[in-house]
Design a protein around this motif. Structure first.
Motif, short mmCIF file in Angstrom:
data_model
loop_
_atom_site.label_atom_id
_atom_site.label_comp_id
_atom_site.label_asym_id
_atom_site.label_seq_id
_atom_site.Cartn_x
_atom_site.Cartn_y
_atom_site.Cartn_z
N LYS A 252 0.81 -1.22 0.00
CA LYS A 252 0.00 0.00 0.00
C LYS A 252 0.84 1.27 0.00
O LYS A 252 0.28 2.38 0.09
CB LYS A 252 -0.94 0.00 1.21
N THR A 253 2.15 1.16 -0.11
CA THR A 253 3.02 2.34 -0.09
C THR A 253 2.77 3.20 -1.33
O THR A 253 2.76 2.69 -2.45
CB THR A 253 4.50 1.92 -0.06
N PRO A 254 2.57 4.51 -1.18
CA PRO A 254 2.36 5.37 -2.36
C PRO A 254 3.57 5.36 -3.28
O PRO A 254 4.71 5.49 -2.83
CB PRO A 254 2.15 6.76 -1.75
N VAL A 255 3.32 5.21 -4.58
CA VAL A 255 4.36 5.24 -5.60
C VAL A 255 3.97 6.28 -6.65
O VAL A 255 2.87 6.23 -7.20
CB VAL A 255 4.55 3.87 -6.28
N VAL A 256 4.88 7.24 -6.89
CA VAL A 256 4.64 8.29 -7.87
C VAL A 256 5.65 8.14 -9.01
O VAL A 256 6.85 8.16 -8.78
CB VAL A 256 4.77 9.69 -7.25
N PHE A 257 5.14 7.98 -10.23
CA PHE A 257 6.02 7.90 -11.39
C PHE A 257 6.38 9.31 -11.86
O PHE A 257 5.50 10.17 -11.98
CB PHE A 257 5.36 7.13 -12.53
N VAL A 258 7.68 9.52 -12.11
CA VAL A 258 8.17 10.80 -12.62
C VAL A 258 8.83 10.52 -13.96
O VAL A 258 9.87 9.86 -14.02
CB VAL A 258 9.18 11.44 -11.64
N THR A 259 8.25 11.01 -15.04
CA THR A 259 8.75 10.66 -16.36
C THR A 259 8.44 11.72 -17.39
O THR A 259 7.49 12.50 -17.23
CB THR A 259 8.15 9.32 -16.82
N ALA A 260 9.22 11.74 -18.44
CA ALA A 260 8.98 12.67 -19.53
C ALA A 260 7.80 12.24 -20.38
O ALA A 260 7.27 13.03 -21.15
CB ALA A 260 10.24 12.78 -20.40
N MET A 261 7.37 11.01 -20.27
CA MET A 261 6.23 10.52 -21.04
C MET A 261 4.93 10.90 -20.35
O MET A 261 4.59 10.35 -19.31
CB MET A 261 6.33 9.00 -21.19
N SER A 262 4.23 11.86 -20.94
CA SER A 262 3.05 12.41 -20.27
C SER A 262 1.75 12.11 -21.00
O SER A 262 0.73 12.73 -20.73
CB SER A 262 3.20 13.93 -20.12
N ASP A 263 1.77 11.19 -21.95
CA ASP A 263 0.55 10.87 -22.66
C ASP A 263 -0.33 9.92 -21.83
O ASP A 263 0.09 9.37 -20.82
CB ASP A 263 0.87 10.21 -24.02
N PHE A 264 -1.54 9.72 -22.28
CA PHE A 264 -2.51 8.91 -21.52
C PHE A 264 -2.04 7.47 -21.34
O PHE A 264 -2.24 6.87 -20.29
CB PHE A 264 -3.86 8.94 -22.23
N ASP A 265 -1.42 6.91 -22.38
CA ASP A 265 -0.96 5.52 -22.29
C ASP A 265 0.05 5.34 -21.16
O ASP A 265 0.05 4.33 -20.46
CB ASP A 265 -0.33 5.07 -23.61
N SER A 266 0.91 6.33 -20.95
CA SER A 266 1.89 6.23 -19.87
C SER A 266 1.20 6.22 -18.52
O SER A 266 1.57 5.47 -17.62
CB SER A 266 2.87 7.41 -19.95
N ARG A 267 0.18 7.06 -18.37
CA ARG A 267 -0.54 7.08 -17.10
C ARG A 267 -1.24 5.75 -16.86
O ARG A 267 -1.27 5.24 -15.74
CB ARG A 267 -1.54 8.24 -17.08
N THR A 268 -1.81 5.20 -17.91
CA THR A 268 -2.48 3.91 -17.78
C THR A 268 -1.48 2.83 -17.37
O THR A 268 -1.76 2.01 -16.48
CB THR A 268 -3.16 3.52 -19.10
N SER A 269 -0.32 2.81 -18.00
CA SER A 269 0.71 1.82 -17.67
C SER A 269 1.17 1.97 -16.23
O SER A 269 1.40 0.97 -15.54
CB SER A 269 1.91 1.98 -18.62
N SER A 270 1.29 3.22 -15.76
CA SER A 270 1.74 3.42 -14.38
C SER A 270 0.75 2.85 -13.38
O SER A 270 1.14 2.25 -12.38
CB SER A 270 1.97 4.92 -14.11
N MET A 271 -0.55 3.01 -13.65
CA MET A 271 -1.56 2.47 -12.75
C MET A 271 -1.59 0.94 -12.80
O MET A 271 -1.74 0.27 -11.78
CB MET A 271 -2.94 3.04 -13.10
N MET A 272 -1.43 0.40 -13.98
CA MET A 272 -1.44 -1.06 -14.12
C MET A 272 -0.24 -1.69 -13.41
O MET A 272 -0.33 -2.82 -12.91
CB MET A 272 -1.42 -1.43 -15.61
N ALA A 273 0.87 -0.97 -13.35
CA ALA A 273 2.06 -1.49 -12.67
C ALA A 273 1.96 -1.34 -11.15
O ALA A 273 2.81 -1.85 -10.43
CB ALA A 273 3.30 -0.78 -13.19
N GLY A 274 0.94 -0.65 -10.68
CA GLY A 274 0.77 -0.48 -9.23
C GLY A 274 1.09 0.91 -8.72
O GLY A 274 1.16 1.13 -7.52
N GLY A 275 1.26 1.87 -9.64
CA GLY A 275 1.54 3.23 -9.22
C GLY A 275 0.29 3.94 -8.71
O GLY A 275 -0.83 3.59 -9.08
#
Length: 392
Positions: free
Chosen positions: A339-362
């Motif tokens: 349950k630890t909060p994880v924040v992705f910091v990346t140059a990729m700011s399109d919708f697909d990147s956000r979706t991938s981050s959530m699917m990975a547990g971000g």
């Protein structure tokens, strides 16, 4: 009798300080803007000025420069209130001639009174030479006695009663910003929301609600940055503003108890293969007095995660050997990090990147290049939410 001039556009804050200083024997006047403050100063001739740096129309720094340009006031003590995160503004105030600087989010009326006493003397104890010693007052504000406790409790009660209306106003301002069409309309809404948060920071600060005031302080600083540099207005920064306002609603419900008025200590891990990006993230966290450990690659980060428990993790996505999504999946497999909060910091700011981050547990996403204060707001939201949310 010592004279104090307060230049403060927040009528509530100004009245609290004026009344408290008057009770302690100081002759006090209030001006609600910089131009009015300069006129009042020339007539009133105060022994010291208390000044908010973030005034409308005429900035507090410009007021200080005007004061120091007049021979009669060249050496008069000037005490300023500022936003915790606007370090450049604070530096400008020092250069212009400020003598003391206080964070509006964390100073109390008691601290302001003690600073006034140290700066110009105790007005209530003024007496003729050879006269009798004044009667001691054990319940004075400076001693933090019963009167101070009652005063603080009354302020807190009044503030808490106003929170539902405050939240409605803030959410209305946020909706106005989201719906704004064009840069000028956006800037107008950003400024109005910034001024509302500036008032909230001051009101929560004097009420002793430190967690609310510090969170508001950070979102306020982000909005000021966006207003002054519109090129930084983008999907990422606006999402962070929205998250900050929504989280203030959470704090209005769960962050107002007296025993919850400390920003909790937290262990934060920053994982990024770019040295400059790592340093930037750590710097942004330090501005919020949050300490961070950093790792330059995923395997080293995994080792750190096994050796110590972290409360928040910032992960770059595009790393060699193992990318951020893969590292997040491995992190989630560890029992202590489910349950630890994880924040992705990346140059990729399109919708697909956000979706991938959530699917990975971000839990969240912030796009490079980020503003320091934007990342600070994100960190405070996740640290405070994890600490204040009831256990499941």
């Amino acid at each position: 009798m010592k004279k104090i001039l307060i230049i403060e556009d927040n009528q509530i804050v100004a009245n609290v300080y004026r009344n408290k200083l008057a009770v302690e024997g100081y002759q006090t006047e209030v001006a609600l803007d910089g131009e009015g403050g300069l006129k009042m100063m020339r007539m009133f001739k105060p022994d010291a000025v208390i000044l908010d740096l973030m005034l409308p129309k005429m900035s507090g720094v410009d007021v200080i420069k005007e004061i120091r340009g007049e021979a009669d006031f060249a050496k008069m003590p000037i005490i300023v209130f500022s936003n915790t995160y606007l370090t450049n503004l604070i530096q400008e105030a020092w250069k212009a001639g400020a003598n003391k600087c206080l964070s509006k989010a964390s100073c109390s009326p008691k601290e302001v009174l003690e600073l006034i006493r140290a700066t110009v003397g105790d007005s209530s104890h003024m007496r003729k030479a050879g006269g009798p010693e004044p009667e001691k007052k054990p319940e004075r504000l400076a001693q933090g006695g019963p009167k101070d406790a009652v005063f603080q409790a009354d302020l807190r009660k009044s503030f808490v009663e106003s929170l539902p209306a405050t939240l409605t106003t803030l959410r209305g301002g946020l909706q106005g910003l989201i719906k704004a069409d064009g840069e000028m309309a956006q800037l107008k809404q950003i400024y109005e929301l910034y001024r509302r948060l500036h008032a909230l920071t001051g009101n929560a600060g004097i009420a002793g609600l430190t967690v609310v005031s510090k969170m508001s302080d950070a979102v306020e600083a982000l909005l000021k940055e966006l207003y002054e540099k519109p090129t930084n207005i983008n999907t990422s920064t606006l999402r962070t503003v929205a998250a900050g306002v929504d989280f203030l609603g959470f704090l209005f419900e769960r962050g107002i108890a007296p025993e919850k008025q400390e920003i909790p200590a937290a262990n934060i891990l920053v994982v990024d293969d770019e040295p400059i990006s790592r340093r930037a993230i750590v710097y942004a966290l330090e501005k919020a007095h949050l300490q961070a450990t950093n790792a330059e690659e995923a395997n080293g980060a995994l080792k750190l995660l096994q050796e110590k428990t972290y409360d928040l993790v910032f992960l770059d996505v595009d790393m060699p050997v193992m990318n951020g999504y893969e590292l997040c999946s491995k992190l989630r497999a560890m029992p202590q990090y489910k349950k630890t909060p994880v924040v992705f910091v990346t140059a990729m700011s399109d919708f697909d990147s956000r979706t991938s981050s959530m699917m990975a547990g971000g839990n969240d996403f912030i796009a490079k290049p980020f503003l320091f204060i934007e990342l600070t707001v994100k960190a405070l939201i996740h640290i405070l939410r994890a600490k204040l949310a009831p256990p499941k």
